[in-house]
Design an enzyme around this catalytic site. Structure first.
Site, PDB file in Angstrom:
ATOM      1  N   GLU A 129      53.608  15.180  25.115  1.00 28.13           N
ATOM      2  CA  GLU A 129      52.683  15.827  24.919  1.00 28.13           C
ATOM      3  C   GLU A 129      53.031  16.578  23.605  1.00 28.13           C
ATOM      4  O   GLU A 129      52.819  17.423  23.029  1.00 28.13           O
ATOM      5  CB  GLU A 129      52.617  17.367  25.618  1.00 28.13           C
TER       6      GLU A 129
ATOM      7  N   GLU B  32      52.347  11.989  33.724  1.00 29.87           N
ATOM      8  CA  GLU B  32      52.177  12.990  34.405  1.00 29.87           C
ATOM      9  C   GLU B  32      50.934  13.864  35.352  1.00 29.87           C
ATOM     10  O   GLU B  32      50.153  13.406  35.008  1.00 29.87           O
ATOM     11  CB  GLU B  32      52.493  14.160  33.736  1.00 29.87           C
TER      12      GLU B  32
HETATM   13  O1  IFM Z   1      56.859  21.445  32.431  1.00 29.53           O
HETATM   14  C1  IFM Z   1      55.745  20.962  31.873  1.00 29.53           C
HETATM   15  C2  IFM Z   1      56.286  19.842  31.295  1.00 29.53           C
HETATM   16  O2  IFM Z   1      57.282  19.911  30.284  1.00 29.53           O
HETATM   17  C3  IFM Z   1      55.443  19.268  30.937  1.00 29.53           C
HETATM   18  N1  IFM Z   1      53.748  18.938  31.526  1.00 29.53           N
HETATM   19  C4  IFM Z   1      53.294  20.033  32.048  1.00 29.53           C
HETATM   20  C5  IFM Z   1      55.294  20.577  33.141  1.00 29.53           C
HETATM   21  C6  IFM Z   1      54.265  21.256  33.818  1.00 29.53           C
HETATM   22  O3  IFM Z   1      53.570  22.707  33.302  1.00 29.53           O
END
Ligand code: IFM
Length: 459
Positions: free
Chosen positions: A164, A360
Site C-alpha cells: 500500500e 488483503e
Molecule cells: O493494518 C492494516 C495494514 O497494515 C494495511 N492494510 C489495512 C490493515 C487494516 O487496517
C-alpha cells in the site's frame, strides 16, 4: 459449491512491524513508529506502541504450526528494513538468522511465504535525511531489496516491494496519520514518485539476483464510484482513479505513468523532480504479479469550490455520501463486496489479465471479547459473512476469466494497527493481551480451514 482454481492460494497477510514485537531489540534500529511513540505516545490508542506487537519474534515456531492447523497454504509477511540493515548498510546477523529460520519454518509447514519489503516502516536514520522526499531513499531501498533477495532468495520465491505505497504518501504527507504528519500536496506527490522509483529499482535488482523468482507490488484498491453520470462527477471519478489506482498500477504493469495523470499533476503545479533515466527504468522493470488489498470503495462527486491549483486531493474529487451505503461501524468503512467483481474485471480488461491475488480483505471489529463463547472461542460469524460475500464476487470475476490466483485475509493473528493499536481485531487467531499474547483460534479460522480443504464453499 463455489470452487476456486486448482492450486489457488488461500492464506492471510501480516507485517513485521505489526506482529514481530522486539522492535528495539536484537540489533534492530528505530523506525519512524518507534520514534513517534517515544515522542508522542498520546497519539496511540491506549498507549499501545510498536515495541511488543504480538511477539512473533519469539512465537514464530508455534505460529507456523497454527498456520498449518487452519490449513493455510500461503502467508504474507514483511521484513523489517531496520532489523536487517540497522544503519542501512551493515547486515545484522541476528536478523538474518531470525528471518531464515522463520521462513524455513513456514515452508516446513507446507505454507508458501510471500515476502514484502516495506510496510509503512521507514527507518528513522533515513527519515532524518528527508525520507521518501529525497532521491537518496531510492538507492537506499534498492540496496536493502538486493540484500534481502541475496539473503533469503533460496527460501522465498514470491516477493513484493511495497505494501500500500499510497498509504505512507497520504497518511504521512496529507492527512496526519503517519509520521512526519506533514500536510503538503506537492511533497506528497514527490514522496509517491520516489516510492515508485524505489519499487522500480528494487524490481531491477530482483531480475539480477533472482531471475527465476517472481516479484510484484501490493496496492490498496478503492475503486471510485461517481454520484452520477454528469461530466463533473465523472471527472472526479477519473481524478480519483488516476491518483489512487493508476498512479502505481499502470507503471507496475504497463511500464509507464498514465498521460492523463501527468497532465493533471502538471495543471495543478505538483510536478515532482525526476531523472532522465526514470522513464526507461519504469518501462524495463514491470512486475510478474499484482496484490490488491480491498476493503472499501471510494464514493466521489465533483468538488464544491475547489482550490485551483489543487491544495488537497479533495479539490479534485469530493467525497460522496451514498445514502444506501452499508458501514462497518468499528472502522467507519463501507462494506461493498460488489467491487471485488469490478476489480477482477478491471484486471482482466485493463491490465493484460496479469496474474493477481487478493492480498488483503477482512473485517476489523472492536471489543471482540463480547463474542467469546463459554469455551473461550470468539464466534465471529460477521467475519465469515464478510469473507463469503467478498468471495462470491471474486468467484464470479474468476468465472469470467480474471486471472486471480489467491485470496489472503487480513490477518493471521490479531495484530497492532498503527495509531489504532489493538483496538480493532482482524485475526483468525485471537491474541490475549493480558496473557502474554496467548493465541486461540476463532470460529472464522475453523471456517477458513474447511474452505481451504474444499477449495471452495457452499453458500
Ligand atoms: O493494518 C492494516 C495494514 O497494515 C494495511 N492494510 C489495512 C490493515 C487494516 O487496517
Amino acid at each position: 459449491m463455489k470452487k476456486f482454481p486448482t492450486n489457488f492460494l488461500w492464506g492471510a497477510a501480516m507485517s513485521a512491524p505489526q506482529t514481530e514485537g522486539h522492535s528495539l531489540l536484537n540489533g534492530k534500529s528505530a523506525s519512524t513508529w518507534d520514534h513517534w511513540f517515544e515522542t508522542n505516545p498520546e497519539k496511540f490508542n491506549a498507549n499501545q506502541g510498536p515495541a511488543d506487537t504480538s511477539n512473533i519474534y519469539e512465537l514464530y515456531k508455534e505460529d507456523c504450526q497454527r498456520m498449518e492447523d487452519i490449513g493455510l497454504n500461503s502467508i504474507r509477511t514483511s521484513i523489517a528494513w531496520t532489523r536487517l540493515l540497522p544503519d542501512g548498510k551493515t547486515l545484522n546477523p541476528e536478523a538474518v538468522a531470525f528471518y531464515r529460520d522463520y521462513f524455513q519454518e513456514i515452508r516446513n509447514h507446507g505454507v508458501e511465504p510471500i515476502i514484502n519489503l516495506f510496510h509503512f516502516d521507514m527507518p528513522m536514520w533515513l527519515m532524518e535525511k528527508g525520507g521518501w522526499e529525497t532521491r537518496e531513499s531510492v538507492d537506499a531501498f534498492a540496496f536493502y531489496a538486493k540484500t534481502a533477495f541475496e539473503q533469503f532468495g533460496d527460501l522465498v520465491s514470491k516477493w513484493t516491494t511495497f505494501n500500500e505505497p499510497l498509504v505512507h504518501v497520504e497518511c504521512g504527507y496529507l492527512f496526519g496519520y503517519h509520521y512526519p504528519a506533514i500536510v503538503d500536496f506537492k511533497k506528497a506527490v514527490q514522496v509517491g514518485y520516489h516510492t515508485l522509483m524505489a519499487h522500480t529499482c528494487a524490481v531491477k535488482a530482483f531480475r539480477e539476483v533472482l531471475p527465476q523468482g517472481e516479484i510484484g507490488i501490493i496496492l490498496n484498491i478503492s475503486p471510485a464510484y461517481a454520484r452520477s453520470e454528469s461530466d463533473a462527477d465523472q471527472q472526479a471519478k477519473l481524478a480519483s482513479d488516476l491518483l489512487n489506482t493508476r498512479s502505481f498500477l499502470d507503471p507496475a504493469v504497463h511500464g509507464h505513468l498514465p498521460e492523463e495523470l501527468i497532465a493533471l499533476i502538471k495543471e495543478n503545479e505538483l510536478t515532482p523532480e525526476t531523472q532522465a533515466e526514470d522513464t526507461q527504468l519504469m518501462a524495463e522493470n514491470t512486475v510478474d504479479f499484482i496484490g490488491l488489498n480491498y476493503y472499501q470503495p471510494r464514493r466521489v462527486q465533483a468538488p464544491t469550490n475547489p482550490a485551483k491549483p489543487a491544495k488537497m486531493p479533495s479539490d479534485l474529487y469530493g467525497a460522496y455520501d451514498w445514502p444506501e451505503k452499508r458501514i462497518n461501524p468499528y472502522r467507519g468503512w463501507e462494506i461493498y463486496p460488489e467491487a471485488m467483481y469490478d476489480v477482477a474485471i478491471m484486471m482482466k480488461n485493463d491490465y493484460k489479465n496479469i496474474p493477481w491475488f487478493v492480498s488483503e480483505n477482512g473485517m476489523g471489529v472492536a471489543d471482540e471479547e463480547r463474542f467469546l463463547d463459554e469455551n473461550g472461542m470468539i464466534q465471529d460469524d460477521y467475519r465469515i459473512e464478510f469473507m463469503k460475500e467478498h468471495l462470491d464476487y471474486l468467484h464470479q470475476g474468476i468465472q469470467e476469466g480474471s486471472n486471480c490466483f489467491g485470496y489472503q485475509t487480513w490477518t493471521f493473528v490479531d495484530c497492532w494497527s498503527w495509531l489504532n493499536g489493538y483496538r480493532n481485531r482482524y485475526g483468525f487467531y485471537r491474541v490475549d493481551l493480558d496473557n502474554q499474547f496467548q493465541r486461540s483460534v476463532k470460529k472464522s479460522g475453523l471456517w477458513f480451514k474447511q474452505v481451504v480443504q474444499d477449495n471452495g464453499y457452499t453458500n
